[in-house]
Design an enzyme around this catalytic site. Structure first.
Site, PDB file in Angstrom:
ATOM      1  N   ARG A  37     -10.401 -32.292 -56.131  1.00 56.48           N
ATOM      2  CA  ARG A  37     -11.182 -33.423 -56.649  1.00 56.48           C
ATOM      3  C   ARG A  37     -12.647 -33.003 -56.775  1.00 56.48           C
ATOM      4  O   ARG A  37     -13.149 -32.855 -57.874  1.00 56.48           O
ATOM      5  CB  ARG A  37     -11.025 -34.667 -55.740  1.00 56.48           C
ATOM      6  CG  ARG A  37     -11.421 -35.975 -56.442  1.00 56.48           C
ATOM      7  CD  ARG A  37     -12.912 -36.175 -56.511  1.00 56.48           C
ATOM      8  NE  ARG A  37     -13.504 -36.163 -55.178  1.00 56.48           N
ATOM      9  CZ  ARG A  37     -14.803 -36.026 -54.952  1.00 56.48           C
ATOM     10  NH1 ARG A  37     -15.657 -35.910 -55.949  1.00 56.48           N
ATOM     11  NH2 ARG A  37     -15.271 -35.999 -53.715  1.00 56.48           N
ATOM     12  N   ASP A  38     -13.327 -32.727 -55.665  1.00 60.13           N
ATOM     13  CA  ASP A  38     -14.718 -32.272 -55.787  1.00 60.13           C
ATOM     14  C   ASP A  38     -14.742 -30.933 -56.524  1.00 60.13           C
ATOM     15  O   ASP A  38     -15.650 -30.655 -57.319  1.00 60.13           O
ATOM     16  CB  ASP A  38     -15.379 -32.164 -54.406  1.00 60.13           C
ATOM     17  CG  ASP A  38     -16.872 -32.451 -54.452  1.00 60.13           C
ATOM     18  OD1 ASP A  38     -17.519 -31.983 -55.398  1.00 60.13           O
ATOM     19  OD2 ASP A  38     -17.391 -33.144 -53.553  1.00 60.13           O
ATOM     20  N   HIS A  98     -18.619 -36.224 -45.461  1.00 58.18           N
ATOM     21  CA  HIS A  98     -18.359 -35.373 -46.627  1.00 58.18           C
ATOM     22  C   HIS A  98     -19.621 -34.571 -46.877  1.00 58.18           C
ATOM     23  O   HIS A  98     -20.667 -35.140 -47.172  1.00 58.18           O
ATOM     24  CB  HIS A  98     -18.015 -36.262 -47.833  1.00 58.18           C
ATOM     25  CG  HIS A  98     -17.876 -35.521 -49.134  1.00 58.18           C
ATOM     26  ND1 HIS A  98     -16.655 -35.109 -49.631  1.00 58.18           N
ATOM     27  CD2 HIS A  98     -18.807 -35.136 -50.052  1.00 58.18           C
ATOM     28  CE1 HIS A  98     -16.842 -34.509 -50.805  1.00 58.18           C
ATOM     29  NE2 HIS A  98     -18.131 -34.504 -51.079  1.00 58.18           N
ATOM     30  N   TYR A 130     -27.870 -35.407 -56.825  1.00 56.78           N
ATOM     31  CA  TYR A 130     -26.405 -35.495 -56.842  1.00 56.78           C
ATOM     32  C   TYR A 130     -25.816 -34.140 -57.249  1.00 56.78           C
ATOM     33  O   TYR A 130     -26.140 -33.607 -58.319  1.00 56.78           O
ATOM     34  CB  TYR A 130     -26.036 -36.570 -57.863  1.00 56.78           C
ATOM     35  CG  TYR A 130     -24.648 -37.154 -57.760  1.00 56.78           C
ATOM     36  CD1 TYR A 130     -24.239 -37.843 -56.627  1.00 56.78           C
ATOM     37  CD2 TYR A 130     -23.760 -37.050 -58.827  1.00 56.78           C
ATOM     38  CE1 TYR A 130     -22.983 -38.406 -56.560  1.00 56.78           C
ATOM     39  CE2 TYR A 130     -22.495 -37.618 -58.767  1.00 56.78           C
ATOM     40  CZ  TYR A 130     -22.116 -38.295 -57.629  1.00 56.78           C
ATOM     41  OH  TYR A 130     -20.874 -38.868 -57.571  1.00 56.78           O
ATOM     42  N   HIS A 137     -21.990 -31.131 -48.417  1.00 55.92           N
ATOM     43  CA  HIS A 137     -22.184 -30.093 -49.441  1.00 55.92           C
ATOM     44  C   HIS A 137     -23.059 -29.001 -48.850  1.00 55.92           C
ATOM     45  O   HIS A 137     -23.871 -29.249 -47.953  1.00 55.92           O
ATOM     46  CB  HIS A 137     -22.810 -30.684 -50.710  1.00 55.92           C
ATOM     47  CG  HIS A 137     -21.810 -31.385 -51.583  1.00 55.92           C
ATOM     48  ND1 HIS A 137     -21.122 -30.747 -52.579  1.00 55.92           N
ATOM     49  CD2 HIS A 137     -21.350 -32.664 -51.571  1.00 55.92           C
ATOM     50  CE1 HIS A 137     -20.291 -31.607 -53.172  1.00 55.92           C
ATOM     51  NE2 HIS A 137     -20.404 -32.781 -52.570  1.00 55.92           N
ATOM     52  N   HIS A 145     -15.409 -30.572 -60.325  1.00 56.52           N
ATOM     53  CA  HIS A 145     -16.754 -30.398 -60.901  1.00 56.52           C
ATOM     54  C   HIS A 145     -17.017 -28.914 -61.193  1.00 56.52           C
ATOM     55  O   HIS A 145     -17.456 -28.552 -62.275  1.00 56.52           O
ATOM     56  CB  HIS A 145     -17.828 -30.889 -59.928  1.00 56.52           C
ATOM     57  CG  HIS A 145     -17.833 -32.370 -59.714  1.00 56.52           C
ATOM     58  ND1 HIS A 145     -18.081 -33.266 -60.729  1.00 56.52           N
ATOM     59  CD2 HIS A 145     -17.630 -33.113 -58.600  1.00 56.52           C
ATOM     60  CE1 HIS A 145     -18.027 -34.500 -60.244  1.00 56.52           C
ATOM     61  NE2 HIS A 145     -17.742 -34.434 -58.954  1.00 56.52           N
TER      62      HIS A 145
END
Lengths: 306, 341
Positions: B18-19, B201, B292, B203, B22
């Site tokens: 899912r991520d 979650h 983002y 990054h 990108h």
């Protein structure tokens, strides 16, 4: 009633109704005589200050008035409008519906209002629809648009509890109207709420899929012409940049794309200027009322001459 | 709604599919999804998220069109997973309840409803639908660096009251420093008590994904996200295989097979990577300026189109306070920068 005007009422004295009142009071053909709520409120008090008969006794009160309004602007909720609409129809009162009830045809003034000027009830679609459908139409009147997609970004402060509780309603209705009213084969709508301070002015991006050999100069000219048309009732409706054309891509099914970047700054009548999303609704509704009233007055004049 | 029983000390949720969408520019094939799900499932991952990177309905001009219909990918994932639950992401404003019903029909077991960290009140409609569909739920409070811990906790409360079983501190920009992440975790854990679990979650834009995960576990966070090879937006997510190894060393039971995940990362995912997310200039700017993470590939493409630099675009996006979903503004910013020349 002064000659050459049409009597109107606003049902729903909240921020939208109050902003709409400010706009309609500038009209030379609409005479807002009544403001209606169901509880006493600031909105009713503000209307009274402006010399308008205002009541907290709801539509029962409104339909007892003499003269009856010829046009009612409804700024309540879908549920309330659904209950009120048959009563307006029975009384011969036309309705301009700013709620999500969508009982009548969906109208966008510079796009399809001419086809619905006689409709007993018209729906103002959504804020994102009013802001973007003119541009979709500007492209589709020049070249076929197999797919149109709009992205509406609004300030968090301008998104009320009704919108928030049913954000899918915006996505569905706007996407459908982009296709049906804007005349694209398929439509999609996206909405984003941004809480940045100071609040952001409403922004809309309109992506239209077009053929690789479409006449780009004609499309750009059509968009400019349409923006000028919308500016007649939303002065703060502007292009951020020239329409942007991108070459065909495999991931776009071999189609090219035109992207239009819009800023919608409100008139600051009752609502703050950043809330262009609300202003575009009240301004479009006022425009609909104005054009309906003009047509009616013209018909009466012609009737009198005959 | 009550929170589900946990089988292990923490529940690692894998979002490679899912991520990672990108980083793959939403070009996953069904074969890649099947192979990845099989490897994750065999290694003991309990939840595998499969959706367009921007959630259900994300396939668009604005975010990029999916090569393969996400419903087909969800159904394929469901077929391959023997033990794992299949999750989908839904961002209100992009995806709808109708999309969620279709995902359920195609085999999704769980939904993660994602809103900007101050806008949780657009999510109850979708949590209610998820409940009616009998799905497990979690809630993403995205760009969590943009609101203070106590406000984040209030937003988590809105989600929990609407039926969310696990509100997340979602560090979409990879911007949270260790102490900032800790303060948010503690506020969320205190707010939800034993009504729900709290998730994180991360990054890697400032390299803190794994470190923040360790802190998270220490202070009571029980859902932790990762991606194989860090495959995700920006410089990627906390690598699932690193999380497994680190928690194993810490004696925290995840139920994961470290060697199995290293195989999944090395032999299944790495061969199909079109880019291996890394901490390059653009991604670091995202963490530093609070942008983002999903904006990265869009900014790079638009930079080339308008002959401006991607890191300048991203820095301007941060200054403007853009939020997730406003990818269209990247073009606007690039045009503006080009005009300023």
């Amino acid at each position: 009633m002064s000659p050459g005007t049409v009597t109107a009422a606003i049902v729903g004295p909240g921020n939208i109704g109050t902003d709409l009142l400010a706009k309609l009071r500038r009209s030379s053909v609409i005479d807002v005589r009544y403001m209606v709520g169901v509880v006493e409120s600031d909105g009713l008090a503000r209307a009274r200050e402006r010399g308008i008969a205002a009541s907290a006794e709801g539509v029962d009160w409104l339909l007892r008035q003499d003269p009856l309004p010829e046009i009612v602007f409804e700024a309540t909720s879908a549920k309330v409008h659904t209950a009120n609409a048959p009563r307006y129809a029975k009384a011969g009162v036309r309705a301009v519906d700013l709620t999500p009830a969508h009982l009548g045809p969906m109208v966008c003034p510079p796009v399809n209002l001419h086809a619905h000027l006689d409709a007993p009830n018209v729906s103002m679609i959504t804020c994102g629809g009013q802001a973007t459908i003119p541009v979709v139409h500007a492209v589709s009147r020049v070249t076929p648009v197999p797919y149109a997609e709009i992205v509406a970004s609004v300030a968090s402060r301008s998104a009320g509890p009704g919108t928030r509780a049913n954000i899918d309603e915006f996505t569905h209705t706007t996407g459908r109207a982009v296709a049906e009213v804007g005349a694209a084969d398929r439509g999609k709508a996206i909405i984003v709420l941004n809480p940045v301070e100071p609040p952001m002015i409403m922004r809309d991006t309109v992506f239209c899929m077009i053929g690789g050999d479409a006449d780009r100069a004609a499309i750009a000219a059509s968009i400019h012409e349409m923006v000028a048309e919308v500016q007649r009732y939303v002065p703060g409706y502007t292009l951020r940049a020239e329409p942007q054309f991108d070459e065909p891509r495999e991931t776009w099914g071999g189609h090219a794309r035109v992207a239009t970047f819009l800023e919608v700054k409100g008139n600051g009548d009752h609502l703050p200027p950043y809330a262009g999303n609300l202003d575009v609704m009240t301004a479009a509704a006022a425009r609909v009322g104005e054009l309906m009233a003009q047509q009616k007055i013209e018909q009466q004049t012609i009737g009198a001459q005959a | 709604m009550t929170r589900p029983q946990l089988a292990h000390d923490v529940r690692i949720v894998d979002t490679t599919l899912r991520d990672g969408s990108h980083a793959m520019a939403h070009r996953f094939t069904e074969t890649q999804v099947r192979d990845t799900v099989r490897a994750l499932d065999a290694a003991g991952v309990e939840v595998i998220e499969v959706t367009h990177g921007d959630g259900l309905g994300g396939s668009s001009f604005n975010y990029g069109f999916s090569r393969t219909d996400e419903m087909q990918l969800i159904a394929a994932a469901r077929e391959e997973a023997r033990r794992a639950k299949i999750a989908v992401l839904l961002v209100p404003g992009i995806g709808t309840v109708e999309d969620l019903r279709r995902a359920r029909d195609h085999g999704a077991d769980m939904v993660r409803v994602a809103t900007h960290c101050t806008e949780a009140d657009v999510s109850p409609q979708h949590f209610a639908a998820a409940r009616d569909l009998g799905m497990e739920t979690a809630g993403f409070l995205m760009m969590a660096h943009r609101t203070p811990p106590e406000d984040l906790a209030k937003q988590a409360r809105i989600m929990v009251d609407a039926g969310c079983q696990a509100p997340y501190c979602t560090d979409s920009a990879g911007a949270l420093l260790l102490h900032e992440a800790r303060a948010r975790f503690e506020a969320l854990v205190a707010e939800v008590g034993d009504e729900a679990w709290v998730g994180y979650h991360g990054h890697q834009n400032l390299s803190f994904g794994v470190a923040n995960s360790v802190i998270a576990q220490e202070v009571g966070v029980r859902y932790i996200d990762g991606s194989l090879c860090a495959l995700g937006a920006g410089s990627g997510n906390s690598p699932t295989e690193v999380l497994a190894a680190v928690f194993d060393r810490l004696g925290v039971d995840t139920g994961l097979d470290v060697m199995g995940l290293l195989h999944a990362a090395e032999d299944v995912v790495r061969p199909y990577l079109t880019r291996w997310p890394k901490m390059d200039r653009n991604a670091i700017v995202q963490g530093w300026a609070g942008v983002y993470s999903s904006f990265l590939l869009h900014a790079e493409a638009v930079a080339e189109r308008y002959k401006v630099s991607a890191h300048e675009i991203l820095e301007r996006c941060g200054e403007l306070g853009l939020v997730g979903g406003q990818e269209d503004m990247i073009i606007d910013v690039a045009i503006e920068l080009a005009a300023e020349r």
